[in-house]
Design a protein around this motif. Structure first.
Motif, PDB file in Angstrom:
ATOM      1  N   LYS A  10      -5.077  -0.970 -14.954  1.00 23.02           N
ATOM      2  CA  LYS A  10      -5.701   0.128 -15.673  1.00 23.02           C
ATOM      3  C   LYS A  10      -5.495  -0.072 -17.170  1.00 23.02           C
ATOM      4  CE  LYS A  10      -3.639   4.101 -15.821  1.00 23.02           C
ATOM      5  NZ  LYS A  10      -2.985   5.408 -15.527  1.00 23.02           N
ATOM      6  N   VAL A  50      -0.002  -1.151 -12.015  1.00 18.07           N
ATOM      7  CA  VAL A  50       0.687  -0.160 -11.197  1.00 18.07           C
ATOM      8  C   VAL A  50       0.668  -0.633  -9.751  1.00 18.07           C
ATOM      9  CG1 VAL A  50       0.721   2.245 -10.443  1.00 18.07           C
ATOM     10  CG2 VAL A  50      -0.080   1.682 -12.757  1.00 18.07           C
ATOM     11  N   ARG A  51       1.813  -0.609  -9.113  1.00 19.73           N
ATOM     12  CA  ARG A  51       1.881  -1.005  -7.704  1.00 19.73           C
ATOM     13  C   ARG A  51       1.582   0.203  -6.812  1.00 19.73           C
ATOM     14  NH1 ARG A  51       3.445  -5.998  -6.983  1.00 19.73           N
ATOM     15  NH2 ARG A  51       4.739  -7.032  -8.555  1.00 19.73           N
ATOM     16  N   TYR A  52       0.884  -0.056  -5.718  1.00 22.98           N
ATOM     17  CA  TYR A  52       0.643   0.993  -4.734  1.00 22.98           C
ATOM     18  C   TYR A  52       0.635   0.348  -3.352  1.00 22.98           C
ATOM     19  CZ  TYR A  52      -4.240  -0.601  -4.451  1.00 22.98           C
ATOM     20  OH  TYR A  52      -5.380  -1.351  -4.270  1.00 22.98           O
ATOM     21  N   GLY A  53       0.926   1.143  -2.355  1.00 21.67           N
ATOM     22  CA  GLY A  53       1.044   0.555  -1.024  1.00 21.67           C
ATOM     23  C   GLY A  53       2.263  -0.354  -0.962  1.00 21.67           C
ATOM     24  N   ALA A  79      -8.446  -2.092  -8.402  1.00 21.07           N
ATOM     25  CA  ALA A  79      -7.519  -2.937  -7.654  1.00 21.07           C
ATOM     26  C   ALA A  79      -7.652  -4.377  -8.132  1.00 21.07           C
ATOM     27  CB  ALA A  79      -7.810  -2.836  -6.161  1.00 21.07           C
ATOM     28  N   ASP A 131       0.167  -4.037  -3.100  1.00 18.91           N
ATOM     29  CA  ASP A 131      -1.112  -4.013  -3.800  1.00 18.91           C
ATOM     30  C   ASP A 131      -0.903  -3.685  -5.270  1.00 18.91           C
ATOM     31  OD1 ASP A 131      -2.753  -4.544  -1.534  1.00 18.91           O
ATOM     32  OD2 ASP A 131      -2.457  -2.476  -0.883  1.00 18.91           O
ATOM     33  N   GLU A 132      -1.782  -4.216  -6.110  1.00 26.67           N
ATOM     34  CA  GLU A 132      -1.670  -4.029  -7.554  1.00 26.67           C
ATOM     35  C   GLU A 132      -2.929  -3.379  -8.106  1.00 26.67           C
ATOM     36  OE1 GLU A 132       1.136  -7.834  -8.744  1.00 26.67           O
ATOM     37  OE2 GLU A 132      -1.041  -8.124  -8.611  1.00 26.67           O
ATOM     38  N   LEU A 133      -2.731  -2.421  -8.982  1.00 25.49           N
ATOM     39  CA  LEU A 133      -3.823  -1.733  -9.657  1.00 25.49           C
ATOM     40  C   LEU A 133      -3.736  -2.010 -11.142  1.00 25.49           C
ATOM     41  CD1 LEU A 133      -6.056   0.637  -9.057  1.00 25.49           C
ATOM     42  CD2 LEU A 133      -4.372   2.059 -10.239  1.00 25.49           C
ATOM     43  N   LYS A 145     -10.046   1.622 -14.301  1.00 27.93           N
ATOM     44  CA  LYS A 145      -8.984   1.072 -13.465  1.00 27.93           C
ATOM     45  C   LYS A 145      -9.608   0.429 -12.237  1.00 27.93           C
ATOM     46  CE  LYS A 145      -8.181   5.506 -11.130  1.00 27.93           C
ATOM     47  NZ  LYS A 145      -7.203   6.581 -10.871  1.00 27.93           N
TER      48      LYS A 145
END
Length: 233
Positions: free
Chosen positions: A229, A219-222, A186, A225-227, A184
């Motif tokens: 995986k 997967v979105r985070y923050g 960013a 931001d995009e991750l 995975k």
């Protein structure tokens, strides 16, 4: 690499491909020049080529098949496709590229000693690290993504290749995920990975990637931001 892929695309079986490669490489050196190889060296090279394209680990077969399909339609983009295949089968290649990319971000030239020292920090001070590190560096020169400078053991980068085909850019992102133990990363870091120093990848969103590749999820985070995986990882 291209010969191996061509034989695979021609529908030949593994045994026949192996025989063809032995004959093809009998009088060719790694840089493409004519020269006799020892049986041991030739077998080593053939085994590597078979492992990359013909008989990769089962979990890499979907990526191999997608890479082969793209290569069949876009033979002019072979360099990037082969780069991705070597990276997923032999992550050491990917890591050498990453160390080189980091150094080139700081300076216009770099030395073999600098690269090997970075690799030793990562893998430990073993003789095999130095030996295989040199092999990969010379491969980069043969692939013309690095060039020898006027000083022995010193290298310069060549002009990067622009990857404007979305399917290829996504395959390269997938190769980075497959070559990374955690599978995975960013999105912004993957697009600008130093391991892709010979290339300039098309900018795109994680949504776009996941919609066009069923093996990758976003997967979105923050806040925004995009991750990326690998599915199932």
């Amino acid at each position: 690499m291209q010969k191996t892929a061509n034989l695979l695309m021609a529908g030949l079986d593994a045994k026949t491909i192996r025989q063809e490669l032995h004959e093809f490489l009998a009088d060719r050196k790694g840089n493409g020049s004519e020269g006799t190889r020892s049986n041991q060296t030739r077998t080593f090279v053939v085994n590597n080529l078979m492992k990359i394209w013909v008989s990769p680990d089962p979990e890499l077969i979907p990526f191999r098949d997608a890479s082969l399909a793209f290569l069949r339609k876009n033979p002019s983009m072979a360099l990037a496709v082969h780069w991705g295949m070597v990276s997923v089968v032999y992550p050491f290649w990917f890591n050498v590229a990453r160390q080189i990319g980091r150094l080139l971000a700081l300076q216009d030239q770099l030395t073999q000693t600098q690269i090997i020292n970075r690799l030793k920090e990562q893998y430990g001070d073993r003789q095999t690290v130095s030996r295989y590190g040199r092999f990969v560096i010379r491969s980069f020169v043969a692939w013309e993504v690095l060039k020898d400078s006027q000083i022995k053991g010193c290298y310069e980068k060549t002009a990067p290749v622009s990857i404007i085909e979305p399917d290829l850019a996504i395959l390269m992102l997938e190769s980075a995920l497959l070559a990374t133990p955690e599978a995975k990363g960013a999105m912004v870091l993957l697009l600008n990975s130093p391991a892709f120093f010979p290339f300039r990848l098309l900018m795109m969103t994680g949504d776009f990637v996941s919609q066009h590749n069923g093996r990758i999820e976003m997967v979105r985070y923050g806040l925004d931001d995009e991750l990326l995986k690998l599915k199932g990882s």
